[in-house]
Design a protein around this motif. Structure first.
Motif, PDB file in Angstrom:
ATOM      1  N   GLY A  76     -13.195  43.105 -30.270  1.00 49.67           N
ATOM      2  CA  GLY A  76     -13.498  44.978 -30.495  1.00 49.67           C
ATOM      3  C   GLY A  76     -14.537  44.929 -29.419  1.00 49.67           C
ATOM      4  O   GLY A  76     -15.908  44.460 -29.270  1.00 49.67           O
ATOM      5  N   LEU A  77     -15.196  46.419 -29.281  1.00 44.91           N
ATOM      6  CA  LEU A  77     -15.687  47.222 -28.457  1.00 44.91           C
ATOM      7  C   LEU A  77     -17.111  46.877 -28.419  1.00 44.91           C
ATOM      8  O   LEU A  77     -18.146  46.619 -28.063  1.00 44.91           O
ATOM      9  CB  LEU A  77     -15.133  48.479 -27.437  1.00 44.91           C
ATOM     10  N   GLY A  78     -17.607  47.899 -30.052  1.00 42.35           N
ATOM     11  CA  GLY A  78     -18.603  47.073 -30.615  1.00 42.35           C
ATOM     12  C   GLY A  78     -19.309  46.659 -30.249  1.00 42.35           C
ATOM     13  O   GLY A  78     -20.412  45.726 -30.563  1.00 42.35           O
ATOM     14  N   THR A  79     -18.851  44.802 -31.175  1.00 39.62           N
ATOM     15  CA  THR A  79     -19.066  42.901 -31.532  1.00 39.62           C
ATOM     16  C   THR A  79     -18.977  43.183 -30.010  1.00 39.62           C
ATOM     17  O   THR A  79     -19.897  41.906 -30.003  1.00 39.62           O
ATOM     18  CB  THR A  79     -18.041  42.491 -31.836  1.00 39.62           C
ATOM     19  N   ALA A  80     -18.356  43.659 -29.180  1.00 47.18           N
ATOM     20  CA  ALA A  80     -17.990  43.555 -27.218  1.00 47.18           C
ATOM     21  C   ALA A  80     -20.205  43.510 -26.911  1.00 47.18           C
ATOM     22  O   ALA A  80     -20.862  42.608 -26.331  1.00 47.18           O
ATOM     23  CB  ALA A  80     -17.594  43.922 -26.861  1.00 47.18           C
ATOM     24  N   TYR A  81     -20.343  44.768 -27.383  1.00 41.83           N
ATOM     25  CA  TYR A  81     -22.018  44.943 -26.688  1.00 41.83           C
ATOM     26  C   TYR A  81     -23.255  44.338 -27.820  1.00 41.83           C
ATOM     27  O   TYR A  81     -23.921  43.948 -27.373  1.00 41.83           O
ATOM     28  CB  TYR A  81     -22.043  46.459 -27.398  1.00 41.83           C
ATOM     29  N   ILE A  82     -22.730  44.451 -29.098  1.00 41.47           N
ATOM     30  CA  ILE A  82     -23.583  43.124 -29.705  1.00 41.47           C
ATOM     31  C   ILE A  82     -23.944  41.552 -29.064  1.00 41.47           C
ATOM     32  O   ILE A  82     -25.196  41.443 -29.290  1.00 41.47           O
ATOM     33  CB  ILE A  82     -23.142  43.260 -31.590  1.00 41.47           C
ATOM     34  N   HIS A  83     -22.252  41.148 -28.851  1.00 44.54           N
ATOM     35  CA  HIS A  83     -22.757  40.037 -28.037  1.00 44.54           C
ATOM     36  C   HIS A  83     -23.717  39.807 -26.683  1.00 44.54           C
ATOM     37  O   HIS A  83     -23.942  38.488 -26.990  1.00 44.54           O
ATOM     38  CB  HIS A  83     -21.389  39.432 -28.001  1.00 44.54           C
ATOM     39  N   GLY A  84     -23.366  41.043 -26.436  1.00 46.23           N
ATOM     40  CA  GLY A  84     -23.822  40.818 -24.978  1.00 46.23           C
ATOM     41  C   GLY A  84     -25.512  40.960 -24.891  1.00 46.23           C
ATOM     42  O   GLY A  84     -26.397  40.843 -24.247  1.00 46.23           O
ATOM     43  N   LEU A  85     -25.750  41.956 -26.032  1.00 48.31           N
ATOM     44  CA  LEU A  85     -27.350  42.450 -25.651  1.00 48.31           C
ATOM     45  C   LEU A  85     -28.013  40.704 -26.882  1.00 48.31           C
ATOM     46  O   LEU A  85     -29.548  41.029 -26.008  1.00 48.31           O
ATOM     47  CB  LEU A  85     -27.169  43.213 -28.139  1.00 48.31           C
ATOM     48  N   LYS A  86     -27.053  39.657 -27.804  1.00 49.87           N
ATOM     49  CA  LYS A  86     -27.861  38.966 -27.606  1.00 49.87           C
ATOM     50  C   LYS A  86     -27.931  38.038 -26.720  1.00 49.87           C
ATOM     51  O   LYS A  86     -28.649  37.776 -26.526  1.00 49.87           O
ATOM     52  CB  LYS A  86     -27.185  37.949 -28.433  1.00 49.87           C
ATOM     53  N   HIS A  87     -28.044  38.277 -25.548  1.00 49.17           N
ATOM     54  CA  HIS A  87     -27.424  37.515 -24.087  1.00 49.17           C
ATOM     55  C   HIS A  87     -28.777  38.654 -23.344  1.00 49.17           C
ATOM     56  O   HIS A  87     -29.067  37.365 -22.191  1.00 49.17           O
ATOM     57  CB  HIS A  87     -26.794  36.626 -23.772  1.00 49.17           C
ATOM     58  N   SER A 183     -18.180  52.375 -37.058  1.00 45.64           N
ATOM     59  CA  SER A 183     -16.601  52.550 -36.730  1.00 45.64           C
ATOM     60  C   SER A 183     -16.013  50.827 -35.319  1.00 45.64           C
ATOM     61  O   SER A 183     -17.089  50.828 -35.153  1.00 45.64           O
ATOM     62  CB  SER A 183     -16.937  53.588 -36.208  1.00 45.64           C
ATOM     63  N   LYS A 184     -15.033  51.335 -35.195  1.00 45.09           N
ATOM     64  CA  LYS A 184     -14.435  50.570 -33.832  1.00 45.09           C
ATOM     65  C   LYS A 184     -13.592  51.057 -32.815  1.00 45.09           C
ATOM     66  O   LYS A 184     -13.536  52.857 -33.061  1.00 45.09           O
ATOM     67  CB  LYS A 184     -13.239  49.585 -34.708  1.00 45.09           C
ATOM     68  N   GLY A 185     -13.259  51.036 -32.593  1.00 44.59           N
ATOM     69  CA  GLY A 185     -12.417  51.488 -30.819  1.00 44.59           C
ATOM     70  C   GLY A 185     -12.733  52.527 -30.413  1.00 44.59           C
ATOM     71  O   GLY A 185     -14.201  52.903 -30.259  1.00 44.59           O
ATOM     72  N   TYR A 186     -11.924  53.141 -29.775  1.00 43.67           N
ATOM     73  CA  TYR A 186     -12.029  55.200 -29.663  1.00 43.67           C
ATOM     74  C   TYR A 186     -13.386  55.770 -30.306  1.00 43.67           C
ATOM     75  O   TYR A 186     -14.790  56.177 -29.374  1.00 43.67           O
ATOM     76  CB  TYR A 186     -11.618  55.600 -30.047  1.00 43.67           C
ATOM     77  N   VAL A 187     -14.108  55.740 -31.818  1.00 45.32           N
ATOM     78  CA  VAL A 187     -14.909  56.149 -32.264  1.00 45.32           C
ATOM     79  C   VAL A 187     -16.147  55.515 -32.260  1.00 45.32           C
ATOM     80  O   VAL A 187     -17.221  56.158 -32.631  1.00 45.32           O
ATOM     81  CB  VAL A 187     -14.783  56.287 -33.938  1.00 45.32           C
ATOM     82  N   PHE A 188     -16.681  54.766 -31.592  1.00 45.33           N
ATOM     83  CA  PHE A 188     -17.151  54.017 -31.717  1.00 45.33           C
ATOM     84  C   PHE A 188     -18.646  54.310 -30.769  1.00 45.33           C
ATOM     85  O   PHE A 188     -19.795  54.188 -31.192  1.00 45.33           O
ATOM     86  CB  PHE A 188     -17.062  52.406 -31.450  1.00 45.33           C
ATOM     87  N   GLN A 189     -18.318  55.007 -30.159  1.00 45.09           N
ATOM     88  CA  GLN A 189     -19.417  55.434 -28.795  1.00 45.09           C
ATOM     89  C   GLN A 189     -19.444  56.882 -29.299  1.00 45.09           C
ATOM     90  O   GLN A 189     -20.840  56.982 -29.036  1.00 45.09           O
ATOM     91  CB  GLN A 189     -18.802  56.300 -27.836  1.00 45.09           C
ATOM     92  N   MET A 190     -18.988  57.726 -30.481  1.00 44.94           N
ATOM     93  CA  MET A 190     -19.597  58.592 -30.671  1.00 44.94           C
ATOM     94  C   MET A 190     -20.577  58.091 -32.013  1.00 44.94           C
ATOM     95  O   MET A 190     -21.209  59.259 -32.170  1.00 44.94           O
ATOM     96  CB  MET A 190     -17.989  59.388 -31.731  1.00 44.94           C
TER      97      MET A 190
END
Length: 239
Positions: A76-87, A183-190
Motif C-alpha cells: 500500500g501507498l501510505g505505508t510506502a511513504y512511512i517506510h521511505g520517511l524512515k530513511h 485511509s488506504k489507496g486512492y483516499v490516502f492523499q485526500m
C-alpha cells in the motif's frame, strides 16, 4: 542562501515500473542540478526487475543519491511513504509517482513556492489556471473532477486538488500528519491534505499538468472509486 541549506528527500513508491524508473530518475537529476536531494525508491517486490534497474542506476548516480529501500510485497501507498520517511535524511520530503504522470520539471517551482511562502506543504494541482490533465478519457476526467467537487463541498479543505499525489512537505509536518491517517489507496492523499488543513498547516498550490501513465496500466478501478466514497464519508464524520 536558504535553498543551499535545505535537503530534499524524494520518495518514489514503485511496483512494476522497470521501464519508467530510469527515465524518472534521469529527469529528476536533470531538473534539480543546483539542489541537494536524494531519491528513495520504495519498491514493493516488483516481479518485473524494477529493483535490478535501480541497482544499475545506483552505479551511475551513487548509492547516496539513489537509495533502494524495498519491501517484500505490495503493502500500500501510505505505508510506502512511512517506510521511505524512515530513511529520509532531508528536511523536506517530496512524494511523487514513478509512472511519469508527475513530471520532475515541476519540482523547481514546488521548491521556489515553498521558499517564497514558507509553506508547510506545496501540492500540485490540476484544477487551477495553468494546470490540467493529458491523456484521460472523458469518464476518467469526470470521475476525478467529481471526486474533488464532492470533497470540496463536504470537507471544505481550501485546496483545489485533493486527490493529487505530487507534493512537497516539510519533513516534520509529513511525520505529524501521516501518523494520524488511516485511509488506504486512492483516499490516502485526500485524507492527508484534509488533516493537514484541519491542523492549520500552511498549504500552497502549484499548477501542474498530469499526464496519464506513459507505460504500463493504470491502477485506478471501480473498487478504488467505492473506497473513495467510503473514505469521504469517514472524513466527514471524523474531521
Amino acid at each position: 542562501m536558504e535553498k543551499e541549506k535545505n535537503k530534499y528527500s524524494i520518495i518514489v513508491p514503485t511496483y512494476n515500473e522497470h521501464i519508467n524508473i530510469a527515465l524518472i530518475i534521469y529527469l529528476i537529476f536533470k531538473h534539480l542540478q543546483d539542489v541537494d536531494f536524494e531519491i528513495i525508491v520504495v519498491d514493493d517486490g516488483s516481479p518485473d526487475g524494477t529493483q535490478d534497474v535501480v541497482k544499475q542506476l545506483q552505479q551511475v548516480y551513487g548509492e547516496d543519491r539513489v537509495l533502494l529501500r524495498p519491501r517484500p510485497k505490495k503493502l500500500g501507498l501510505g505505508t510506502a511513504y512511512i517506510h521511505g520517511l524512515k530513511h529520509a535524511s532531508g528536511n523536506f520530503v517530496v512524494i511523487m509517482d514513478a509512472d511519469l504522470s508527475h513530471h520532475p520539471k515541476y519540482l523547481p517551482s514546488f521548491i521556489k513556492k515553498q521558499l517564497e511562502t514558507g509553506a508547510s506543504i506545496v501540492t500540485g494541482t490540476r484544477y487551477v489556471k495553468g494546470g490540467g490533465v493529458h491523456g484521460w478519457n472523458l469518464m476518467r476526467k469526470l470521475t476525478s473532477r467529481g471526486a474533488n467537487v464532492l470533497a470540496q463541498t463536504f470537507l471544505w479543505p481550501g485546496v483545489s486538488d485533493l486527490t493529487g499525489s505530487f507534493r512537497l512537505y516539510k519533513k516534520s509536518v509529513l511525520e505529524d500528519i501521516i501518523s494520524s491517517v488511516v485511509s488506504k489507496g486512492y483516499v490516502f492523499q485526500m485524507e492527508m491534505i484534509v488533516r493537514a488543513s484541519r491542523k492549520g498547516y500552511h498549504i500552497e498550490e502549484v499548477p501542474i499538468t498530469f499526464v496519464d501513465r506513459v507505460y504500463g496500466s493504470s491502477k485506478l478501478g471501480g473498487s478504488e472509486i467505492v473506497e473513495y466514497l467510503k473514505g469521504l464519508a469517514y472524513l466527514l464524520v471524523t474531521t
